[in-house]
Design an enzyme around this catalytic site. Structure first.
Site, PDB file in Angstrom:
ATOM      1  N   ILE A  31       0.818  -1.229   0.000  1.00  0.00           N
ATOM      2  CA  ILE A  31       0.000   0.000   0.000  1.00  0.00           C
ATOM      3  C   ILE A  31       0.844   1.268   0.000  1.00  0.00           C
ATOM      4  O   ILE A  31       0.309   2.365  -0.175  1.00  0.00           O
ATOM      5  CB  ILE A  31      -1.001   0.111   1.190  1.00  0.00           C
ATOM      6  CG1 ILE A  31      -0.361  -0.318   2.489  1.00  0.00           C
ATOM      7  CG2 ILE A  31      -2.292  -0.609   0.891  1.00  0.00           C
ATOM      8  CD1 ILE A  31      -1.171   0.125   3.701  1.00  0.00           C
ATOM      9  N   VAL A  94       9.927  -3.820   9.242  1.00  0.00           N
ATOM     10  CA  VAL A  94       8.896  -3.136  10.040  1.00  0.00           C
ATOM     11  C   VAL A  94       7.773  -4.105  10.390  1.00  0.00           C
ATOM     12  O   VAL A  94       7.336  -4.171  11.542  1.00  0.00           O
ATOM     13  CB  VAL A  94       8.347  -1.905   9.265  1.00  0.00           C
ATOM     14  CG1 VAL A  94       7.167  -1.286  10.008  1.00  0.00           C
ATOM     15  CG2 VAL A  94       9.460  -0.881   9.044  1.00  0.00           C
ATOM     16  N   HIS A  99       8.387 -11.531   4.610  1.00  0.00           N
ATOM     17  CA  HIS A  99       7.855 -11.092   3.314  1.00  0.00           C
ATOM     18  C   HIS A  99       8.986 -10.781   2.359  1.00  0.00           C
ATOM     19  O   HIS A  99      10.042 -10.297   2.753  1.00  0.00           O
ATOM     20  CB  HIS A  99       6.918  -9.887   3.450  1.00  0.00           C
ATOM     21  CG  HIS A  99       7.494  -8.728   4.217  1.00  0.00           C
ATOM     22  ND1 HIS A  99       7.547  -8.693   5.595  1.00  0.00           N
ATOM     23  CD2 HIS A  99       8.050  -7.571   3.798  1.00  0.00           C
ATOM     24  CE1 HIS A  99       8.104  -7.562   5.990  1.00  0.00           C
ATOM     25  NE2 HIS A  99       8.430  -6.862   4.913  1.00  0.00           N
TER      26      HIS A  99
HETATM   27  P1  5GP Z   1       9.391  -3.994   5.705  1.00  0.00           P
HETATM   28  O1  5GP Z   1      10.103  -2.715   6.009  1.00  0.00           O
HETATM   29  O2  5GP Z   1       8.895  -4.682   6.959  1.00  0.00           O
HETATM   30  O3  5GP Z   1      10.187  -4.894   4.826  1.00  0.00           O
HETATM   31  O4  5GP Z   1       8.145  -3.560   4.840  1.00  0.00           O
HETATM   32  C1  5GP Z   1       6.826  -3.696   5.218  1.00  0.00           C
HETATM   33  C2  5GP Z   1       5.997  -3.279   4.032  1.00  0.00           C
HETATM   34  O5  5GP Z   1       4.638  -3.583   4.311  1.00  0.00           O
HETATM   35  C3  5GP Z   1       6.068  -1.788   3.711  1.00  0.00           C
HETATM   36  O6  5GP Z   1       6.522  -1.619   2.376  1.00  0.00           O
HETATM   37  C4  5GP Z   1       4.645  -1.301   3.905  1.00  0.00           C
HETATM   38  O7  5GP Z   1       4.265  -0.347   2.944  1.00  0.00           O
HETATM   39  C5  5GP Z   1       3.836  -2.565   3.767  1.00  0.00           C
HETATM   40  N1  5GP Z   1       2.610  -2.559   4.530  1.00  0.00           N
HETATM   41  C6  5GP Z   1       2.482  -2.231   5.847  1.00  0.00           C
HETATM   42  N2  5GP Z   1       1.197  -2.351   6.232  1.00  0.00           N
HETATM   43  C7  5GP Z   1       0.503  -2.776   5.134  1.00  0.00           C
HETATM   44  C8  5GP Z   1      -0.884  -3.068   4.907  1.00  0.00           C
HETATM   45  O8  5GP Z   1      -1.738  -2.971   5.787  1.00  0.00           O
HETATM   46  N3  5GP Z   1      -1.229  -3.467   3.663  1.00  0.00           N
HETATM   47  C9  5GP Z   1      -0.300  -3.586   2.659  1.00  0.00           C
HETATM   48  N4  5GP Z   1      -0.762  -3.981   1.460  1.00  0.00           N
HETATM   49  N5  5GP Z   1       0.995  -3.307   2.825  1.00  0.00           N
HETATM   50  C10 5GP Z   1       1.402  -2.893   4.056  1.00  0.00           C
END
Ligand code: 5GP
Ligand code: ZN
Length: 139
Positions: A31, A94, A99
Site C-alpha cells: 500500500i 517493520v 515477506h
Molecule cells: P518492511 O520494512 O517490513 O520490509 O516492509 C513492510 C511493508 O509492508 C512496507 O513496504 C509497507 O508499505 C507494507 N505494509 C504495511 N502495512 C501494510 C498493509 O496494511 N497493507 C499492505 N498492502 N501493505 C502494508
C-alpha cells in the site's frame, strides 16, 4: 498470529489487493509502493523472518516469486525488478511476518538506496576471518 497485520490480510480481516494465492502463499500490492507494481509475497503461516521460516514455506514464497516476476515483466515491462527481503528491526524490517518485496524498476525511477551502496575496498584479513567464523558455524 492474532495481532499481526499480514496474518490479518491472509485471513481477510483487513482488505488487500491480491496478486496471487496458493495453498501456502499470499501475494498482494504494497500500500506504500516504492514503484508501480511493488508487490509483497508472504507465507500464509506466520513466521517472523528468515531465522524462523520453515523450509517449505520459504520455498513456496520463492517459487511464487518466479510466477509473479514473470507477470510483472509481461504487464509493466520494467527495466529490472529488485527482490528485497529484510530480517529484524536492525535491518529495517517493520512488519514482523516474513515477506519478500518485488520492486519493479522503471525508466527514470529514483535510485533504490539498498541497490546503490558505495563500493569500498575491504580489509582482506577481516573479510577472511569473518568468513572463516561464519563458515565454521554453518550447520
Ligand atoms: P518492511 O520494512 O517490513 O520490509 O516492509 C513492510 C511493508 O509492508 C512496507 O513496504 C509497507 O508499505 C507494507 N505494509 C504495511 N502495512 C501494510 C498493509 O496494511 N497493507 C499492505 N498492502 N501493505 C502494508
Ligand atoms: Zn503474521
Amino acid at each position: 498470529m492474532e495481532d499481526c497485520i499480514f496474518c490479518k490480510i491472509v485471513r481477510g480481516d483487513i482488505p488487500s489487493f491480491r496478486v496471487y494465492e496458493d495453498e501456502k502463499v499470499f501475494a498482494f500490492a504494497d500500500i506504500n509502493p516504492i514503484s508501480t507494481g511493488h508487490t509483497l509475497i508472504i507465507p500464509k503461516r506466520h513466521s517472523r523472518d528468515l531465522w524462523e521460516i520453515p523450509e517449505d514455506d520459504l520455498s513456496a514464497v520463492h517459487l511464487a516469486s518466479i510466477k509473479i516476476i514473470r507477470a510483472i515483466r509481461e504487464v509493466l515491462k520494467p527495466t529490472g525488478v529488485a527482490c528485497v527481503q529484510l530480517n529484524g528491526p536492525g535491518a529495517n524490517q517493520v512488519v514482523l511476518h516474513y515477506h519478500l518485496h518485488l520492486v519493479p524498476r522503471m525508466e527514470g525511477d529514483p535510485e533504490l538506496p539498498v541497490a546503490t551502496w558505495e563500493i569500498r575496498e575491504g580489509d582482506m584479513e577481516a573479510v577472511k576471518e569473518t568468513a572463516r567464523r561464519i563458515a565454521a558455524a554453518v550447520g
